[in-house]
Design a protein around this motif. Sequence first.
Motif, PDB file in Angstrom:
ATOM      1  N   SER A   1      37.525  19.176 -11.030  1.00  0.00           N
ATOM      2  CA  SER A   1      36.577  19.167 -12.132  1.00  0.00           C
ATOM      3  C   SER A   1      35.816  17.829 -12.090  1.00  0.00           C
ATOM      4  O   SER A   1      36.359  16.838 -11.607  1.00  0.00           O
ATOM      5  CB  SER A   1      37.355  19.283 -13.447  1.00  0.00           C
ATOM      6  OG  SER A   1      36.548  19.706 -14.478  1.00  0.00           O
TER       7      SER A   1
ATOM      8  N   LEU B   1      43.286  20.972 -13.839  1.00  0.00           N
ATOM      9  CA  LEU B   1      42.026  20.372 -13.399  1.00  0.00           C
ATOM     10  C   LEU B   1      42.283  19.033 -12.718  1.00  0.00           C
ATOM     11  O   LEU B   1      42.940  18.165 -13.297  1.00  0.00           O
ATOM     12  CB  LEU B   1      41.111  20.113 -14.600  1.00  0.00           C
ATOM     13  CG  LEU B   1      40.765  21.296 -15.491  1.00  0.00           C
ATOM     14  CD1 LEU B   1      39.974  20.821 -16.697  1.00  0.00           C
ATOM     15  CD2 LEU B   1      39.964  22.320 -14.696  1.00  0.00           C
TER      16      LEU B   1
ATOM     17  N   MET C   1      43.786  24.013 -20.714  1.00  0.00           N
ATOM     18  CA  MET C   1      43.440  23.242 -19.518  1.00  0.00           C
ATOM     19  C   MET C   1      44.308  21.989 -19.490  1.00  0.00           C
ATOM     20  O   MET C   1      44.658  21.453 -20.548  1.00  0.00           O
ATOM     21  CB  MET C   1      41.968  22.832 -19.545  1.00  0.00           C
ATOM     22  CG  MET C   1      41.013  23.998 -19.758  1.00  0.00           C
ATOM     23  SD  MET C   1      39.347  23.667 -19.191  1.00  0.00           S
ATOM     24  CE  MET C   1      38.779  22.502 -20.373  1.00  0.00           C
TER      25      MET C   1
ATOM     26  N   THR D   1      34.779  23.315 -12.757  1.00  0.00           N
ATOM     27  CA  THR D   1      34.674  23.878 -14.108  1.00  0.00           C
ATOM     28  C   THR D   1      33.259  24.384 -14.354  1.00  0.00           C
ATOM     29  O   THR D   1      33.059  25.407 -15.020  1.00  0.00           O
ATOM     30  CB  THR D   1      35.089  22.816 -15.155  1.00  0.00           C
ATOM     31  OG1 THR D   1      36.315  22.223 -14.726  1.00  0.00           O
ATOM     32  CG2 THR D   1      35.286  23.431 -16.527  1.00  0.00           C
TER      33      THR D   1
ATOM     34  N   SER E   1      35.632  16.927 -18.398  1.00  0.00           N
ATOM     35  CA  SER E   1      35.935  18.324 -18.724  1.00  0.00           C
ATOM     36  C   SER E   1      36.058  18.530 -20.232  1.00  0.00           C
ATOM     37  O   SER E   1      36.058  19.671 -20.706  1.00  0.00           O
ATOM     38  CB  SER E   1      37.261  18.735 -18.064  1.00  0.00           C
ATOM     39  OG  SER E   1      37.224  18.441 -16.702  1.00  0.00           O
TER      40      SER E   1
END
Length: 705
Positions: free
Chosen positions: A98, A125, A180, A102, A140
């Motif tokens: 990420s 991530l 996440m 993402t 993110s």
Amino acid sequence: MERQFTKEIESLRLGDGETFHGEGILAVTKALLQSGVSYVGGYQGAPVSHLLDVMVQARDYLDELGVHVEACTSEASAAAMLGASINYPARGAVTWKSIVGTNVAADALSYLASAGVMGGTLIVLGEDYGEGGVVAQERSHAFAMKSLMWLLDPRPNLPTIVDMVERGFELSETSNTPVMMELRIRACHVRGSFPTRKNISPAVSTREKLEGPPKEFIYDRLAHPPATFRQEKLKNDVRLPAARKFIAEHRLNEIFPGEEQGLGIIVQGGLYNGLTFALKTLGLADAFGASRIPILALNVVYPLVPEEIVEFSRTKKAILVLEEGQPEFIEQEIATILRRADVPGKLHGKDCMHMAGDYNVEALVRGLAKFLAQHAPHLDTASGARWLESVKDSREKANQLLGALPVRPPTFCTGCPERPVFAAMKLVAQDIGRPHVSMDVGCHCFGSFEPFSQGNTLLGYGMSLASAAGVAPMSSRRPVAIMGDGGFWHNGLLSGVASNLMNKGDGVLVIMKNGYASATGTQELLSSPPEDARMVAIGQSAAHADRTIEDTLTGLGVKWLRTVNNYKVGEVAKVYKEAMKTDYKGLKVIVAEGECQLERQRRLKPFLSRQLSEGKRTVRVKYGVDEDTCTGDHSCIRLSGCPTLTVKDNPDPLRRDPVATVVDGCVGCGLCGENAHAAVLCPSFYRAEVIQNPNAWDRLVGRFL
Ligand code: SF4
Ligand code: SF4
């Protein structure tokens, strides 16, 4: 993929009461199995590549457990895989890098978050932010907020990371929301240990199959209007409160007490280790990290639990929020929470720290010192000031001793098959002028550094041809798009090639067919050479053994298609020039074929050492420069940039220019000879064969040389 994870795979089998030793990202892999995950997918990318690599290589063991593993062709396909948890009580985990991954997965993630999940879903991530990051510097966090998905940011400590994986699934199931987990580079590579538990065979799995779709058709599980309107309400009215309750009840965020009760630090979990080191430097924490200032470590950075923030802050006269990157999402939310609760203390954050960029220990020491100078002048932080002074002195001393260091741009591996293509493009540009070159994500990006300096835009993975679409109609010279085979399958085929064909574009696309997704660790692609071809082709390029790319392009309607051998610089230049000059209007694709040298050498080296130990004749090719003939103009270096082609002092006392030389490490790719020929350089290069374990004929010939 040739790299073997045998040891890591063994540690996946550890049972109750044993101890796992290793890296953070591998601890996540083990924790997924301990959590009874039913399926795992993802797209490779540092710093989380190992998670998927290990899972893929551990397929036999995962089959025993009934866990399905899928190496997805993009992050979008990985995110869509999580759809399995919408209707079924199956836990699923996917991983990618990420922010880029993402972004690619955004569509599927929005729909997943809207529909909500029944089985726990965890998205691991690799948060590639800050020092060492190689992608656009974004966080993110924004994605979590806009889709109302929860975001974990565990302290870089193996037991905490493992606990957060297991709790993450529970949180996801309790609140019917995807979770996440961001792991920064340091968290992925932090080493440590944790006591293991037995892996759980999932209740729904490849062994325990579902009987069929749910008996009752539930329209609300589709992210489709009018269900989406209700789902938006559910997110706020039901799922968010459920998540906050779970986070508070299970104390996912940690409070570390300290004697300075009037002060408090609220920190993202991922920054905790750096913070304790900075506090120790300031004389405010011991060697084990016990701090004199109370700390609230947020292992869950979204959502925050207002009651927790208020309880921690109510009696403090000043709070410092440490949040890496911009904008200050967490700080703003905390400000709102505290204002609404009429908490009187002063709130600091980005006013003490810089807004954008990494929070390393030096930055944290500076920020903490600023905060403490305002609110705790009684604390002796002189050791921190001395440390900062010593850092400054060391820097100045290094500058004095070293002077301005020469720029050392990153470059292709020694013998990389992509280097000759850029050499050919450079030669042709001298003849017909420089075109607009749109680059893509992958190893070929090294071509944007010296000595090639080619590339005008970089818009994402597989996006090079698409990003040339606007330039082409406005340009008198044909634009060129460079794309790797990884990018081709990821996004380039549809976003680039299909779009170009549909719009009757007239550009040139160079596809680097090296056989693997090399930049991320040589993972396999749809067009990777088959295993048997790699064994047969030991010591040679195996990339030609698969024609899937060429067949796909032909099937799609590409009429002008050439495949070239990268190392034949003259031929590549000829074909490339033809593509640039031909009257043919339409997409022109050059498939530049040459197997990734990293992968080739991984195969070749054990093969050669086996040959040697068995006393078999072994021939190694090396190139060299005749120092008497070398003119010292270094045009060969400007056309190559190979790390093993460099300079040394001129042995001739009458000449001052250093001469070119090939140092140990040359893999004999042949580019030096090809460049010298194609660019009509001086005749100083020679090709030598180093023969080990020579036979009788070699010895006889050797006597006459
Ligand atoms: S990993 Fe392979 S493709 Fe990438 S620079 Fe190295 S040799 Fe070239
Ligand atoms: S032949 Fe030249 S370009 Fe190839 S590895 Fe050796 S020095 Fe490098």
